[in-house]
Motif scaffolding. Structure first.
Motif, PDB file in Angstrom:
ATOM      1  N   ARG A  96       0.619  -1.039  -0.395  1.00 51.15           N
ATOM      2  CA  ARG A  96       0.093  -0.196   0.215  1.00 51.15           C
ATOM      3  C   ARG A  96       0.394   1.238  -0.019  1.00 51.15           C
ATOM      4  O   ARG A  96       0.676   2.719   0.257  1.00 51.15           O
ATOM      5  CB  ARG A  96      -0.780   0.176   1.443  1.00 51.15           C
ATOM      6  N   GLY A  97       2.339   1.210   0.884  1.00 50.95           N
ATOM      7  CA  GLY A  97       2.582   2.566   0.552  1.00 50.95           C
ATOM      8  C   GLY A  97       3.773   3.068  -0.787  1.00 50.95           C
ATOM      9  O   GLY A  97       4.246   3.426  -1.728  1.00 50.95           O
ATOM     10  N   GLY A  98       3.083   1.498  -1.567  1.00 53.29           N
ATOM     11  CA  GLY A  98       4.143   2.026  -3.087  1.00 53.29           C
ATOM     12  C   GLY A  98       5.267   1.450  -2.930  1.00 53.29           C
ATOM     13  O   GLY A  98       6.304   1.764  -4.400  1.00 53.29           O
ATOM     14  N   HIS A  99       5.820   0.447  -2.545  1.00 57.22           N
ATOM     15  CA  HIS A  99       7.163   0.099  -2.846  1.00 57.22           C
ATOM     16  C   HIS A  99       7.504  -1.301  -3.147  1.00 57.22           C
ATOM     17  O   HIS A  99       8.548  -1.991  -3.940  1.00 57.22           O
ATOM     18  CB  HIS A  99       7.910  -0.353  -1.088  1.00 57.22           C
ATOM     19  N   ILE A 100       6.638  -2.123  -3.703  1.00 53.07           N
ATOM     20  CA  ILE A 100       6.454  -3.357  -5.000  1.00 53.07           C
ATOM     21  C   ILE A 100       6.531  -2.148  -6.179  1.00 53.07           C
ATOM     22  O   ILE A 100       5.450  -1.671  -6.646  1.00 53.07           O
ATOM     23  CB  ILE A 100       4.956  -3.894  -4.877  1.00 53.07           C
ATOM     24  N   ASP A 101       7.561  -2.453  -6.964  1.00 48.43           N
ATOM     25  CA  ASP A 101       8.125  -2.726  -8.314  1.00 48.43           C
ATOM     26  C   ASP A 101       6.881  -3.310  -9.530  1.00 48.43           C
ATOM     27  O   ASP A 101       6.184  -2.550 -10.647  1.00 48.43           O
ATOM     28  CB  ASP A 101       9.114  -2.058  -8.884  1.00 48.43           C
ATOM     29  N   VAL A 102       7.171  -4.013  -9.048  1.00 52.38           N
ATOM     30  CA  VAL A 102       6.316  -5.029 -10.248  1.00 52.38           C
ATOM     31  C   VAL A 102       5.057  -6.453  -9.484  1.00 52.38           C
ATOM     32  O   VAL A 102       5.561  -6.913  -8.492  1.00 52.38           O
ATOM     33  CB  VAL A 102       7.094  -5.927 -11.320  1.00 52.38           C
ATOM     34  N   SER A 103       3.946  -6.258 -10.059  1.00 50.66           N
ATOM     35  CA  SER A 103       2.898  -7.368  -9.089  1.00 50.66           C
ATOM     36  C   SER A 103       2.935  -8.412 -10.483  1.00 50.66           C
ATOM     37  O   SER A 103       2.310  -8.099 -11.315  1.00 50.66           O
ATOM     38  CB  SER A 103       2.027  -7.135  -9.063  1.00 50.66           C
ATOM     39  N   LEU A 104       3.034  -9.934 -10.121  1.00 49.08           N
ATOM     40  CA  LEU A 104       2.728 -10.718 -11.338  1.00 49.08           C
ATOM     41  C   LEU A 104       1.608 -11.048 -10.683  1.00 49.08           C
ATOM     42  O   LEU A 104       1.753 -11.865  -9.527  1.00 49.08           O
ATOM     43  CB  LEU A 104       3.622 -11.750 -11.363  1.00 49.08           C
ATOM     44  N   LEU A 105       0.933 -11.345 -11.193  1.00 49.15           N
ATOM     45  CA  LEU A 105      -0.897 -12.638 -10.849  1.00 49.15           C
ATOM     46  C   LEU A 105      -1.174 -12.557 -12.049  1.00 49.15           C
ATOM     47  O   LEU A 105      -1.417 -12.470 -12.806  1.00 49.15           O
ATOM     48  CB  LEU A 105      -1.847 -10.733 -10.307  1.00 49.15           C
ATOM     49  N   GLY A 106      -1.734 -14.167 -11.401  1.00 47.60           N
ATOM     50  CA  GLY A 106      -2.703 -14.966 -12.527  1.00 47.60           C
ATOM     51  C   GLY A 106      -4.235 -14.188 -12.795  1.00 47.60           C
ATOM     52  O   GLY A 106      -4.092 -13.313 -11.735  1.00 47.60           O
ATOM     53  N   ALA A 107      -4.906 -14.045 -13.344  1.00 50.71           N
ATOM     54  CA  ALA A 107      -6.210 -13.326 -14.064  1.00 50.71           C
ATOM     55  C   ALA A 107      -6.896 -14.947 -14.368  1.00 50.71           C
ATOM     56  O   ALA A 107      -6.738 -15.765 -14.750  1.00 50.71           O
ATOM     57  CB  ALA A 107      -5.556 -12.739 -14.394  1.00 50.71           C
ATOM     58  N   PHE A 108      -8.509 -14.083 -14.246  1.00 53.01           N
ATOM     59  CA  PHE A 108      -9.272 -14.546 -14.869  1.00 53.01           C
ATOM     60  C   PHE A 108      -9.726 -14.302 -16.379  1.00 53.01           C
ATOM     61  O   PHE A 108     -10.056 -15.064 -17.541  1.00 53.01           O
ATOM     62  CB  PHE A 108     -10.875 -14.887 -14.070  1.00 53.01           C
ATOM     63  N   GLU A 109      -9.785 -12.965 -16.344  1.00 49.14           N
ATOM     64  CA  GLU A 109     -10.022 -12.143 -17.730  1.00 49.14           C
ATOM     65  C   GLU A 109      -9.204 -10.939 -17.287  1.00 49.14           C
ATOM     66  O   GLU A 109      -8.929 -10.164 -16.016  1.00 49.14           O
ATOM     67  CB  GLU A 109     -11.289 -11.638 -17.645  1.00 49.14           C
ATOM     68  N   VAL A 110      -8.716 -10.340 -18.687  1.00 50.26           N
ATOM     69  CA  VAL A 110      -8.516  -9.043 -18.737  1.00 50.26           C
ATOM     70  C   VAL A 110      -8.573  -8.543 -20.028  1.00 50.26           C
ATOM     71  O   VAL A 110      -9.025  -8.987 -20.702  1.00 50.26           O
ATOM     72  CB  VAL A 110      -6.289  -9.257 -19.165  1.00 50.26           C
ATOM     73  N   SER A 111      -8.794  -7.223 -19.367  1.00 53.11           N
ATOM     74  CA  SER A 111      -9.984  -6.608 -20.867  1.00 53.11           C
ATOM     75  C   SER A 111      -9.067  -5.791 -21.510  1.00 53.11           C
ATOM     76  O   SER A 111      -7.641  -5.542 -20.746  1.00 53.11           O
ATOM     77  CB  SER A 111     -10.911  -5.633 -20.341  1.00 53.11           C
ATOM     78  N   GLU A 112      -9.564  -5.094 -23.038  1.00 56.16           N
ATOM     79  CA  GLU A 112      -8.246  -4.575 -23.427  1.00 56.16           C
ATOM     80  C   GLU A 112      -7.695  -3.015 -22.917  1.00 56.16           C
ATOM     81  O   GLU A 112      -7.261  -2.581 -23.257  1.00 56.16           O
ATOM     82  CB  GLU A 112      -9.096  -4.214 -24.634  1.00 56.16           C
ATOM     83  N   LYS A 113      -8.658  -2.911 -22.092  1.00 55.94           N
ATOM     84  CA  LYS A 113      -8.312  -1.605 -21.302  1.00 55.94           C
ATOM     85  C   LYS A 113      -7.931  -1.898 -20.062  1.00 55.94           C
ATOM     86  O   LYS A 113      -7.009  -0.977 -19.491  1.00 55.94           O
ATOM     87  CB  LYS A 113      -9.795  -0.705 -20.913  1.00 55.94           C
ATOM     88  N   GLY A 114      -7.050  -3.136 -19.914  1.00 52.29           N
ATOM     89  CA  GLY A 114      -6.478  -3.785 -18.857  1.00 52.29           C
ATOM     90  C   GLY A 114      -6.892  -3.377 -17.648  1.00 52.29           C
ATOM     91  O   GLY A 114      -6.967  -4.209 -16.473  1.00 52.29           O
ATOM     92  N   ASP A 115      -8.451  -4.109 -17.491  1.00 58.83           N
ATOM     93  CA  ASP A 115      -9.356  -4.355 -16.600  1.00 58.83           C
ATOM     94  C   ASP A 115      -8.510  -6.249 -15.770  1.00 58.83           C
ATOM     95  O   ASP A 115      -8.881  -6.557 -17.073  1.00 58.83           O
ATOM     96  CB  ASP A 115     -10.380  -3.644 -16.453  1.00 58.83           C
ATOM     97  N   LEU A 116      -8.616  -5.720 -14.572  1.00 55.77           N
ATOM     98  CA  LEU A 116      -8.419  -7.353 -14.187  1.00 55.77           C
ATOM     99  C   LEU A 116      -9.450  -8.238 -13.652  1.00 55.77           C
ATOM    100  O   LEU A 116     -10.469  -7.371 -13.017  1.00 55.77           O
ATOM    101  CB  LEU A 116      -6.975  -6.594 -13.109  1.00 55.77           C
ATOM    102  N   ALA A 117     -10.487  -9.344 -14.045  1.00 56.51           N
ATOM    103  CA  ALA A 117     -10.615  -9.467 -12.677  1.00 56.51           C
ATOM    104  C   ALA A 117      -9.993 -10.846 -12.658  1.00 56.51           C
ATOM    105  O   ALA A 117     -10.148 -12.380 -13.779  1.00 56.51           O
ATOM    106  CB  ALA A 117     -12.395 -10.056 -13.511  1.00 56.51           C
TER     107      ALA A 117
END
Length: 228
Positions: A96-117
């Motif tokens: 939450r403090g903005g100290h993470i440079d990259v987050s690698l996440l799994g996803a069910f869906e991603v939209s063309e705008k980069g929305d994450l589900a």
């Protein structure tokens, strides 16, 4: 099929190649946790796990597992030299403090705008749990997703609009699938790499939004040895 999709390990390998020297990187549950084993030799990447580890190492060698050393997905893991354990709340303060440079996440869906589900499919048989996903989607400087390109039925998981409830809007900047590496930009989706034997037309059939081929695109061919 004239092309061979990447394995889970190869997808994690590909994502790990893009992690910069000295980056603080959170690994989400699922395929992302495998990335800790595939950082190029000589590059220092500091892995963060939301259950309270800074300095997460690669998966342990067979027979050397520590039952008390687990990552956010409850997989046995290791600690690098100089790594440390922190309180669960402090692990989230780092996010939450903005100290993470990259987050690698799994996803069910991603939209063309980069929305994450990635937190619920609304299936009553699988109660949802957002965990730290919304914090990571909002707090990390860069959010990248590792996911299978399609559902088991063959229907697209990269969509014009997500059908599942969103974790966060417009946060995903890069997608690593088992078929391609795709950048999400204000000008649309650009294909940076595709597995050998796959054409843009074939990839488009498996993707709902329009794809554009990057000028510098290349073959996505990880070492076969990494699949073991």
């Amino acid at each position: 099929m004239s092309h061979t999709p990447l394995t889970r390990e190869q997808m994690a390998w590909r994502a790990a190649q893009d992690l910069p020297e000295g980056a603080y990187v959170n690994l989400g549950i699922g395929i992302p946790t495998l990335a800790a084993s595939y950082v190029p030799h000589g590059r220092e990447v500091i892995f963060h796990s939301e259950n309270g580890i800074l300095g997460l190492g690669p998966k342990p060698e067979p027979g050397k597992e520590d039952p008390y050393m687990v990552d956010a997905g409850k997989n046995k893991t290791t600690l690098v030299t100089g790594g440390c354990f922190v309180h669960h709340a402090d692990a989230f303060l780092m996010i939450r403090g903005g100290h993470i440079d990259v987050s690698l996440l799994g996803a069910f869906e991603v939209s063309e705008k980069g929305d994450l589900a990635n937190w619920t499919t609304e299936d009553p048989q699988f109660p949802p749990g957002v965990g730290g996903a919304m914090d990571l989607a909002a707090g990390a400087k860069a959010v990248r997703v590792i996911m299978e390109h399609t559902h088991k039925s063959g229907s697209p998981r990269i969509l014009k609009h997500c059908t599942y409830p969103l974790t966060a809007p417009g946060c995903v900047k890069r997608i690593y699938s088992n078929l391609a590496v795709i950048d999400v930009t204000p000008q649309g989706l650009f294909v940076l790499e595709m597995v050998p034997g796959l054409t843009l037309e074939q990839l488009q059939e498996l993707t709902e939004p329009k794809l554009q081929l990057a000028n510098s695109w290349q073959a996505l061919a990880p070492p076969t040895a990494r699949a073991a």
